[in-house]
Design an enzyme around this catalytic site. Structure first.
Site, PDB file in Angstrom:
ATOM      1  N   ARG A  51       0.834  -1.373  -0.103  1.00  0.00           N
ATOM      2  CA  ARG A  51      -0.086  -0.043   0.076  1.00  0.00           C
ATOM      3  C   ARG A  51       0.740   1.360   0.038  1.00  0.00           C
ATOM      4  NH1 ARG A  51      -2.981  -2.431   4.777  1.00  0.00           N
ATOM      5  NH2 ARG A  51      -1.371  -1.367   5.775  1.00  0.00           N
ATOM      6  N   SER A  71      -6.225  -0.696  -0.825  1.00  0.00           N
ATOM      7  CA  SER A  71      -6.588  -1.753  -0.027  1.00  0.00           C
ATOM      8  C   SER A  71      -5.529  -3.056  -0.157  1.00  0.00           C
ATOM      9  CB  SER A  71      -7.910  -2.084  -0.209  1.00  0.00           C
ATOM     10  OG  SER A  71      -8.445  -3.240   0.326  1.00  0.00           O
ATOM     11  N   LYS A 147     -10.119   5.303   3.374  1.00  0.00           N
ATOM     12  CA  LYS A 147      -8.836   4.721   3.661  1.00  0.00           C
ATOM     13  C   LYS A 147      -8.520   5.427   4.947  1.00  0.00           C
ATOM     14  CE  LYS A 147      -5.745   2.118   3.686  1.00  0.00           C
ATOM     15  NZ  LYS A 147      -5.858   0.718   3.148  1.00  0.00           N
ATOM     16  N   SER A 224     -11.040   0.653   4.835  1.00  0.00           N
ATOM     17  CA  SER A 224      -9.790  -0.198   5.130  1.00  0.00           C
ATOM     18  C   SER A 224      -8.731   0.708   5.864  1.00  0.00           C
ATOM     19  CB  SER A 224      -9.357  -0.864   3.661  1.00  0.00           C
ATOM     20  OG  SER A 224      -8.443   0.107   3.066  1.00  0.00           O
ATOM     21  N   GLU A 285     -15.793 -10.605   6.142  1.00  0.00           N
ATOM     22  CA  GLU A 285     -15.095 -10.788   7.362  1.00  0.00           C
ATOM     23  C   GLU A 285     -15.321 -12.018   8.007  1.00  0.00           C
ATOM     24  OE1 GLU A 285     -16.272  -7.856  10.294  1.00  0.00           O
ATOM     25  OE2 GLU A 285     -18.357  -8.788  10.595  1.00  0.00           O
ATOM     26  N   GLY A 332     -11.184  -6.637   3.453  1.00  0.00           N
ATOM     27  CA  GLY A 332     -11.378  -7.519   4.796  1.00  0.00           C
ATOM     28  C   GLY A 332     -11.500  -6.670   6.057  1.00  0.00           C
ATOM     29  N   ALA A 334     -15.304  -6.077   8.165  1.00  0.00           N
ATOM     30  CA  ALA A 334     -16.293  -5.465   8.061  1.00  0.00           C
ATOM     31  C   ALA A 334     -17.072  -4.927   9.147  1.00  0.00           C
ATOM     32  CB  ALA A 334     -17.074  -6.207   7.136  1.00  0.00           C
ATOM     33  N   GLN A 337     -19.884  -2.583   8.877  1.00  0.00           N
ATOM     34  CA  GLN A 337     -20.253  -2.497   7.139  1.00  0.00           C
ATOM     35  C   GLN A 337     -20.861  -3.355   6.854  1.00  0.00           C
ATOM     36  OE1 GLN A 337     -15.795  -1.429   6.138  1.00  0.00           O
ATOM     37  NE2 GLN A 337     -15.901  -1.786   8.316  1.00  0.00           N
ATOM     38  N   GLY A 342     -21.118 -10.414   7.590  1.00  0.00           N
ATOM     39  CA  GLY A 342     -21.579 -10.332   6.395  1.00  0.00           C
ATOM     40  C   GLY A 342     -20.792  -9.028   5.846  1.00  0.00           C
TER      41      GLY A 342
END
Lengths: 358, 358, 358, 358
Positions: A51, A71, A147, A224, A285, A332, A334, A337, A342
Site C-alpha cells: 500500500r 487496499s 482509507k 480499510s 469478514e 477485509g 467489515a 459495514q 457479512g
C-alpha cells in the site's frame, strides 16, 4: 456534482503506475482524477508495504485534491489492479441518471483519536459534506470508501509519550478499531443510525466484547486501514437522477460470507437494466460468532493467517465466479459495514443509452 | 460391490471422534466403515499435525481394512468435519442405481519411490483392483480419493543415506510430486491416459518445468499428501446400475478456479433428478501460468502463504455459496487432477425413491 | 520431597513417544515420571495441534498424577525434544544438595475464569502446596512451569452462552491473559509480589493498556498456554539442601532479549561449581515498548508472524550458541515472567560428587 | 581506491530516507555515497515490497553510480536501518591501513539467465574489476555484498514466452538459485574455487539435489535476491595497507548457526586491536541436512514460515547479544556463502589512531 467514469486497469505490481496510459487513452489527464482506488498484493494487515509503495508512486503524479485508497490483500484468485475514478461530465445523452462522485480528506488524526469518537466525527463531517456537494440524498449514496490510519508500535509509543492510552496496543486490532470508527461515522452521516447509537457501539467495541451492537451498521460503508496515512481519505459514490451518464450503481448487503441470494439479486438487477458489471466493491469478514450458518469456521483460531486474509480469499472466490473476472475490490474487516460476518456490496455497472432518452 | 451411505458430521477439532455417535445413531458400527474422510484445520502443508492428530485418534477405533483420508486446510469459510463412508446394503427399493464404494491401500513406499513411477504403479494397481471389485467400468467411477505420503527432512536424509536422491529436497514440493504420481496412477487406471503419457508427464514434472503436459489428467482424481502415512490410502466411489440406493454421484471438471458454468451444470443435473446435495469433493490449485482468465493472481509469489491455502479458500468460498453449507471437501494442489488451474469435482447427492421402482 | 533426574530426549515428531526407551535404559518406568515437558514443533499459538498430538500420545502411557507440559514452537535452530522429569531417590552420595520436584494440577477452569483471578488463585494454591510438599522455601524454588488453557472460538461462544464475557474474544490474546494469570499466581505464591499487586496487575492487563505494571513479575515463572487442556498443569523444581543428588539449578532474569550478561553470569556459576549444563528453561517475548535497547524491533507489527514466534527464534539462537546444543526449552510470551521484553531463565546442571562428601 | 566510512542509521520504516540528515551531519552529501545498504522489515522473500519501497524512495536521491542493497527481513530482535557507505578520503593520520570500498552493477539479466552461468560470469567480472580498482589482492577483500534478481510469476512466464525454461518455476526457490550464482561468481573472482568447480556446483544445484558440492563456497560472499531489480548491485569492501583510515574489517565463517567460537574469535580480534564494532554483516541459513550439531531442526518442514526467516531470527538473536545492539545486517539464504548451514561473517570496526603513526 460530478459525473464519473471508472477505469479498471491491471497492475504488474504495487509500484506500477502504468494505468496513466489507460487514462490518457480514454481521453483524460490526471487532473480529471477524483480518486485512485487500488487493490495491492500485500497482506492487507499492519506491515503491508505494498500500500505504501503504491501511494509513494502514485501521489507525486496526482493533483493535491485527488485521494488514493489502496487496499491490501489479493488472496486467492483476486487480481491486483487500480480503479481510476475520473470526472467525465459528458454530455452522455440517453441516460436519465448517472454515477456521481466526490472525494475528500479529514484532518490528520492524533494516535489517541484513532478508533475513537474524534475519528468518527471527522469522517461523518466529510461524508456529509461530500454527499451535500453531490446533491445526493443519503439514500442515493451507493458507496462510501474510506482509507483510514492504524496504530504502529511507534504510534502507540508516541501516544503514551503524550500521556494518552491508545484505543488498543495490538497493532492488528487497531485496524479493526479504525475501520469501526470510520464506518460508524458513515452510518451516522447516511442516517443509518443515530449519533448516540454510534457512540455507544464504538465504546462497546473499545471495551472488547463484541465490537458493539450488531444492529448498528452501514450498508454503504467500506473502510480499510493502513500505515501509509494519518488522515482519512474518503470517496462518495451515488446514482443521481440529476446526472446523465452510462454508469450506475446498486448496493446491497451480504448477510454472511456465502450469501449467494443477496449477490444474485444485485446481479439480476444489473441484467434487468441491460447493464454490464464494471466493478464490485465488497467487504468481507470472519463471522465473530465463529460459525457460518451454524458450522464452525477456523478463521479466528488460525494464528498463522489473520482472519481478514481468509475472508477476502473466500468472498473473492465467490464474487469472481459471479462477475466472471478477478480484478475485484474485496476488502477485509467489515466492522459496522454490514451485519456481523457479512458485508456491504456495491456493484457499478454500465448501461447502454436508452433510445427514448437519447 | 458395496452400496454406501455418506454421513457428514462436524468436528470440534482434529481430535474429535464424536462422529461415532452419529454413526451409531444411523444404525451402524465402525465395522461398517469403508473410510473416514475428513477435513482438518491445519495448514494442509508439510507440518500439518492436525491430520496426524485425527489419524492418531481415529485409527485405534477402526477395523484394519478401513482407510482414513484426512485432508488439511479449512481456509476461509470451510468447516472441519468428517465424512463417514459406510456400507449400507439396504434393501433400498425404488432406485435403479446407487453409489458403491471400496477402499484399499498400497504397500508402504520408500522415500525414493515417492513422486516417482513406483508410486504411480502402486496406485494404479490398487485403483484398478478396487474398480474391478466394484464391478464398475472406468467411466462409472465418480471419484478416486487418495491420501499419499510426502517427504520430510528426515525422509530426505534417509533417502540419501540409502544412496538415492529423492524426487525433490523441498518438503512442500514433495507434496505436489506425490499428488502427481497418485493422480497419474488413477488416470492410467481409468483409461484417461496411456501408461507412456503418464510416465512422460511424471518425468517432466520431476525435471521441474511445468509439472508435465497439461493435457494429461484425470477428472476423477483427488489426491492429498501428508506426513502421517507412508503408503497410499485409496477410496473409489462410483454410481452403479447394478446397485440400488438413494445416493448417486456426478463428476465434472472446473477449467479454472472460477468456473461457475461447470459447477452450475453439475448442480442442475442434481436438481433435475430431484436430488439433494450431500457432499462436494473438489480439487483446487493456483493456475501455474500465474493468471486466471488473463488476470494476474498472486498465489505463486506469496511467500507468506502457500498457494494451496489460497486456492482452497477461494474455491471453498464459491462452492460453499452454491452448496449452501461450508462443510465441504475442498483439497488443494490439483496436479493432473484436472486442467492446470482447475480441478476435479464430484457431487454426491441423495434422491428420493421412484414410485415406479419401489 | 523427591530428588529428580532430567532426561532430555530428542523426538522425531510430536507423536513420538520413543523417549520411553531412554527412560527404560536409565532404569526407570513411567511410574517414576513426575512430568513430561516437551517442545513440539507447531506454531506455539492457538491452532498448534502439535501440542495436542503429543498429549494424545503421551497421556495414555502415564500414571494419572504425572503432568504433561508441551510448549509449541521450535523456531530457528530449536530442536523438538522431551524432558523427562523422573523421581530418582538415589542414594547419590557426595552431594550436599540436589534438585527436587513435584507436580500437580488445578481444577478445570471455566472459560470465564481463564486469565482472571480464579485462575490466579488456583495456580497460587497449587504452587504453594507443591512448594510446601517439597520442603522448599520460596527462595529455593528455581522454576515453576505451568501449562494453562486458552480460549478458542468455541470457548468464547460457550462463555457468552453462559452469560459471561470472556477476558478477551481474541483467541491469540487469550494465551497472553492466561499466561499472565498463571505467572501472577506464581509470583504471589513465591512472595515476589502481594496478592493486591497481582490482582491489580491482572485487572490492568484485562483493560488493555500495558498488561499491568512492569514491576510485578516472577523470576521463576514459565507459563505457556494451549488448547489441549482446561486445567493448569504445574511443575515445581528447586534446589534443596535437604536432598542429595547430582542435579542442581540456578535461575536468573534476562532484562531484555539480548541480555548476554545475565546468561553469562548463570553459565559461569555452573562452571564455577564444576557443573555441566543439562537443560535451560527460558521465557522470551517481544518488548512491548517496540524497542530493544532503544532500537526499533518489528515483532509487534508483523501481521504474518506472531511475536512469540519471533521471540523464541531469537532467544533460542542465542541460548543454543551458549549451551552448545539446540534442544532447549524456550517458551514465548513472558507476561509477568520477567521484566517487559525480558524473561525468566533457569539452568539445570549436573555436578560430579565431591570427594569430601562421598 | 576509496577510503570509506560507514554510518549506521535507524529507519522508521522502509520509506524513511531521513538518514540523509545523518549524512549531512557527518559532513557528507549524497554525492559521496558509494552504496546504501539497508535492512528493511518485509519478509525477505519474493513478495517483500519493503525492499522495493526503500529503493523507490532512495534511488531518486542518489547519483547514478551509487548502488542500493536492501535486504528484507528483520525477524526477531533485528532492527531496520541503513548503512551509508561514504567515500571519506581523509586525511586520517595515525592509521597504517583502512577500509576501502567500491560499487558497481552488472548488466540487466534476462529471466533465463538468472541462477545460471551468465549471472555467475557477470558477477565474477564486476567483482574482479572492483577488486582491481581498489588495488586489493583477493585475500584482502573482506566482503562482497550483492543484490541480485529473482523470478516472479511474470518473469517465469516471460521466460517461457521467449522459448526458454527458467532455472526453476518456484519463485521462492529462484531466490536461492540467484544467490548461488552470485556467490559462485564471487568465489571464482576471489580465487576460492576454480571456474569449473563453480560451474559444476551451479549445475548440480539446478538439478535439485543438494545445491551443489558443499565444499565450494566463498567466505566473503553475501548475496540477497529481490524483485526490485534485474541487474546485480555489487559492493566490495576490503582492508587496504595502502589506505589510512579508522575503519577496518575482519571476516570469518560460521560453520553452523550456533558457531559461537567463530564469532568470539572475530570479536576478540577487534578488541585486541582496541577496536569498537561498527557493523556486522552475516549470512544465515537452515542447515540443508535438517540438523544442527546432530539435533533435528524444523526450518525446512515449516510450511508457514520460510527457512530464511527462521535463520535470520536465530542468528540475529545471537549476533545482537554479542554486538550489544540489534541494527545488524543479517541476511538469509547462504548458498555457497559459507559451508552448508553456516555463513560468512564480516565485522567492520573502528580503531583509534595510533600515537606512533599520527
Amino acid at each position: 456534482m460530478t459525473t464519473v467514469d471508472l477505469l479498471r486497469v491491471p497492475t504488474a505490481g504495487p509500484e506500477d503506475t502504468g494505468a496513466t496510459r489507460a487514462l490518457a487513452a480514454a481521453g483524460h489527464t490526471t487532473a480529471d482524477l477524483l480518486a485512485v482506488v487500488g487493490k495491492t498484493e500485500g497482506n492487507g494487515c499492519v506491515n503491508d508495504f505494498s500500500r505504501t509503495l503504491a501511494a509513494a508512486r502514485w501521489e507525486p503524479l496526482l493533483p493535491p485534491e485527488t485521494v488514493t485508497v489502496f487496499s491490501g490483500g489479493t488472496e486467492g484468485v483476486l487480481s491486483p489492479h487500480v480503479n481510476l475514478l475520473v470526472a467525465d461530465p459528458g454530455p452522455h445523452p440517453g441516460h436519465d441518471r448517472g454515477l456521481v462522485g466526490a472525494a475528500g480528506r479529514t484532518r490528520a488524526l492524533a494516535p489517541a483519536e484513532v478508533g475513537r469518537e474524534p475519528q468518527l466525527t471527522a469522517v461523518r463531517e466529510v461524508v456529509a459534506g461530500l454527499t451535500a456537494r453531490l446533491g445526493l440524498t443519503a439514500d442515493e449514496v451507493d458507496l462510501v470508501l474510506v482509507k483510514c490510519p492504524l496504530l504502529t508500535s511507534e504510534r502507540v509509543a508516541a501516544c503514551r509519550a503524550a500521556g494518552a492510552e491508545p484505543v488498543t496496543e495490538d497493532t492488528y486490532e487497531s485496524m479493526a478499531r479504525s475501520r469501526a470508527a470510520a464506518a460508524l461515522g458513515i452510518a451516522v452521516a447516511l442516517g443509518e443510525c443515530t449519533p448516540d447509537e454510534a457512540r455507544h457501539a464504538l465504546a462497546e467495541g473499545e471495551r472488547g466484547g463484541r465490537g458493539g451492537p450488531a444492529e448498528v451498521w452501514s450498508s454503504r460503508a467500506s473502510a480499510s486501514a493502513g500505515a501509509e496515512l494519518t488522515d482519512c481519505h474518503i470517496l462518495v459514490l451515488g446514482t443521481s437522477r440529476a446526472a446523465s451518464g452510462p454508469l450506475r450503481a446498486v448496493h446491497g448487503t451480504m448477510r454472511d460470507a456465502i450469501d449467494l441470494a443477496a449477490l444474485t439479486g444485485l446481479f439480476e438487477q444489473v441484467r434487468a437494466e441491460g447493464g454490464e458489471v464494471v466493478q464490485v466493491f465488497a467487504k468481507a469478514e470472519a463471522d465473530p460468532a465463529g460459525t457460518v450458518r451454524g458450522a464452525r469456521h477456523t478463521m479466528l483460531t488460525d494464528s498463522d493467517l489473520h482472519s481478514t486474509r481468509h475472508a477476502r480469499a473466500a468472498v473473492g472466490g465467490l464474487l469472481s465466479a459471479l462477475a466472471g473476472h478477478t480484478a475485484l475490490y474485496v476488502s477485509g474487516g467489515a466492522e459496522h459495514q454490514g451485519p456481523p460476518g457479512g458485508g456491504s456490496v456495491t456493484v457499478v455497472y454500465r448501461v447502454p443509452p436508452a433510445a427514448g432518452l437519447a
